[in-house]
Design a protein around this motif. Structure first.
Motif, PDB file in Angstrom:
ATOM      1  N   VAL A  13      -7.977  22.877  32.345  1.00  0.00           N
ATOM      2  CA  VAL A  13      -7.910  21.733  31.443  1.00  0.00           C
ATOM      3  C   VAL A  13      -8.141  20.433  32.201  1.00  0.00           C
ATOM      4  O   VAL A  13      -8.912  19.565  31.774  1.00  0.00           O
ATOM      5  CB  VAL A  13      -6.550  21.699  30.713  1.00  0.00           C
ATOM      6  N   CYS A  17     -12.194  20.516  31.817  1.00  0.00           N
ATOM      7  CA  CYS A  17     -12.265  19.903  30.486  1.00  0.00           C
ATOM      8  C   CYS A  17     -12.166  18.379  30.553  1.00  0.00           C
ATOM      9  O   CYS A  17     -12.996  17.672  29.975  1.00  0.00           O
ATOM     10  CB  CYS A  17     -11.173  20.475  29.591  1.00  0.00           C
ATOM     11  N   ILE A 106      -8.126  14.926  25.619  1.00  0.00           N
ATOM     12  CA  ILE A 106      -8.066  16.370  25.403  1.00  0.00           C
ATOM     13  C   ILE A 106      -6.878  16.648  24.486  1.00  0.00           C
ATOM     14  O   ILE A 106      -5.758  16.204  24.755  1.00  0.00           O
ATOM     15  CB  ILE A 106      -7.901  17.142  26.723  1.00  0.00           C
ATOM     16  N   PHE A 125     -16.814  26.953  29.993  1.00  0.00           N
ATOM     17  CA  PHE A 125     -17.201  25.833  29.138  1.00  0.00           C
ATOM     18  C   PHE A 125     -18.624  25.338  29.417  1.00  0.00           C
ATOM     19  O   PHE A 125     -19.385  25.092  28.476  1.00  0.00           O
ATOM     20  CB  PHE A 125     -16.188  24.697  29.255  1.00  0.00           C
ATOM     21  N   GLY A 169     -15.588  21.019  24.707  1.00  0.00           N
ATOM     22  CA  GLY A 169     -14.352  21.211  25.474  1.00  0.00           C
ATOM     23  C   GLY A 169     -14.340  20.413  26.758  1.00  0.00           C
ATOM     24  O   GLY A 169     -13.351  20.429  27.492  1.00  0.00           O
ATOM     25  N   MET A 170     -15.423  19.681  27.030  1.00  0.00           N
ATOM     26  CA  MET A 170     -15.526  18.835  28.212  1.00  0.00           C
ATOM     27  C   MET A 170     -15.854  17.426  27.745  1.00  0.00           C
ATOM     28  O   MET A 170     -16.727  17.244  26.892  1.00  0.00           O
ATOM     29  CB  MET A 170     -16.608  19.352  29.157  1.00  0.00           C
ATOM     30  N   VAL A 179      -9.101  21.559  22.655  1.00  0.00           N
ATOM     31  CA  VAL A 179      -9.234  22.697  23.571  1.00  0.00           C
ATOM     32  C   VAL A 179      -8.173  23.720  23.177  1.00  0.00           C
ATOM     33  O   VAL A 179      -7.032  23.344  22.877  1.00  0.00           O
ATOM     34  CB  VAL A 179      -9.045  22.233  25.036  1.00  0.00           C
ATOM     35  N   PRO A 180      -8.515  25.026  23.115  1.00  0.00           N
ATOM     36  CA  PRO A 180      -9.685  25.682  23.691  1.00  0.00           C
ATOM     37  C   PRO A 180     -10.885  25.814  22.763  1.00  0.00           C
ATOM     38  O   PRO A 180     -11.888  26.407  23.162  1.00  0.00           O
ATOM     39  CB  PRO A 180      -9.151  27.070  24.032  1.00  0.00           C
ATOM     40  N   ASN A 259     -16.528  29.435  20.875  1.00  0.00           N
ATOM     41  CA  ASN A 259     -15.909  29.867  22.133  1.00  0.00           C
ATOM     42  C   ASN A 259     -15.809  31.392  22.136  1.00  0.00           C
ATOM     43  O   ASN A 259     -15.013  31.963  21.397  1.00  0.00           O
ATOM     44  CB  ASN A 259     -14.529  29.252  22.294  1.00  0.00           C
TER      45      ASN A 259
END
Length: 322
Positions: A13, A17, A106, A125, A169-170, A179-180, A259
């Motif tokens: 994370v 991310c 996030i 990701f 997710g980034m 996220v996720p 995902n």
């Protein structure tokens, strides 16, 4: 021992991310129920040489309720904010204002400890990003989006003039991502959606989770006008009615889960990310490109989907083609 196992997901994370760097200021918003998630994230933030601040808030009374003004101000001034709360603050002016000020966010909503150990958080990701971006391009500015499923969904809407959101997710400066889940979404034009939604997979809010029975919603001119089904449909209908806010029935979003590591478990950001699933968000749309602020934002998730935007087939019976 559990904290050691959680460190792998926390590292993902923080470093992948959020891309947190040395000396950055990081605000972590949490509530008592999710404190273990916040502490694990804070440890990972410290490990890269950044400075974490944990802000513990009282659990919000409902999803999409604003955090305290002092916390919203801290989010706006941070380099990065990470929301590790159970009751969502995603669709709020606090998030909108923070990203508009250049922060990156996030959202770890409804996280449980095991999700930092083994869940969609451990996805590749960067590898998934090109597909997410391709789906986002197909949804953006689409004059007609048509969603059908084998379970009976048949919904049309327009996103003319609307930018899509490729939530890989980034995040970069001025972006936030849940996220996720990896998802591409767009907020359709208010009033443009018509047809029927048949949620067959999950409504990961208000104690519903994975559906035992289908929830069927009639949509007219961008608003849900009727909800039918069994016990879970009654929970949703009663909850929306209790808000005393007509905007909660707004069709706020159409999103595609992308995902490959996500699995349905009844928790919001894992369920929304299941590859090939589609969710219709209802209520607030202000953080997604729409204009509506409502008392809540819920997602109705379905599988075995076919999705076509301006003649381009994005998903065919659950298989992502782009």
């Amino acid at each position: 021992m559990k904290s050691m196992l959680m460190s792998k997901g926390a590292k993902q994370v923080v470093e992948v991310c959020a891309n947190i760097k040395e000396n950055e200021s990081v605000v972590i918003i949490t509530e008592p129920k999710t404190m273990s998630i916040a502490e694990s994230i804070a440890s990972a933030v410290t490990a890269v040489g950044a400075e974490p601040t944990i802000s513990i808030i009282m659990p919000r009374t409902s999803d999409s309720s604003e955090p305290p003004a002092t916390v919203a101000a801290a989010m706006k001034e941070s380099d990065v904010f990470i929301s590790a709360v159970f009751t969502s603050i995603t669709h709020t002016y606090a998030v909108k204002n923070a990203v508009e000020n250049g922060s990156r966010g996030i959202m770890l909503t409804q996280f449980e400890d095991h999700m930092l150990i083994d869940s969609g958080v451990l996805a590749d990701f960067p590898k998934a990003a090109p597909t997410c971006e391709a789906v986002g391009r197909a949804l953006e500015n689409a004059k007609e989006i048509h969603l059908t499923t084998t379970h009976g969904t048949d919904l049309k809407m327009s996103a003319t003039g609307r930018k899509s959101n490729s939530m890989t997710g980034m995040v970069k400066s001025g972006q936030f991502a849940p996220v996720p889940t990896i998802e591409a979404n767009v907020s359709p034009l208010e009033g443009s959606a018509n047809g029927k939604i048949v949620a067959n997979a999950s409504i990961p809010y208000i104690g519903i989770g994975i559906l035992k029975e289908q929830v069927v919603c009639t949509v007219e001119d961008g608003m849900i006008t009727n909800i039918e089904g069994g016990f879970e449909a009654h929970i949703l209908a009663d909850n929306l009615a209790s808000k005393n806010d007509p905007n909660v029935y707004n069709i706020a979003e159409i999103g595609v889960g992308l995902n490959p590591r996500c699995k349905f478990n009844g928790l919001m950001l894992e369920d929304e990310g299941v590859f090939g699933s589609v969710h219709i968000g209802i209520g607030s749309s202000i953080t997604l490109g729409g204009t509506v602020k409502a008392a809540c934002h819920y997602d109705l998730i379905m599988t075995e989907t076919t999705l076509v935007a301006d003649g381009v087939t994005i998903i065919e019976n659950g298989n992502v083609l782009l």
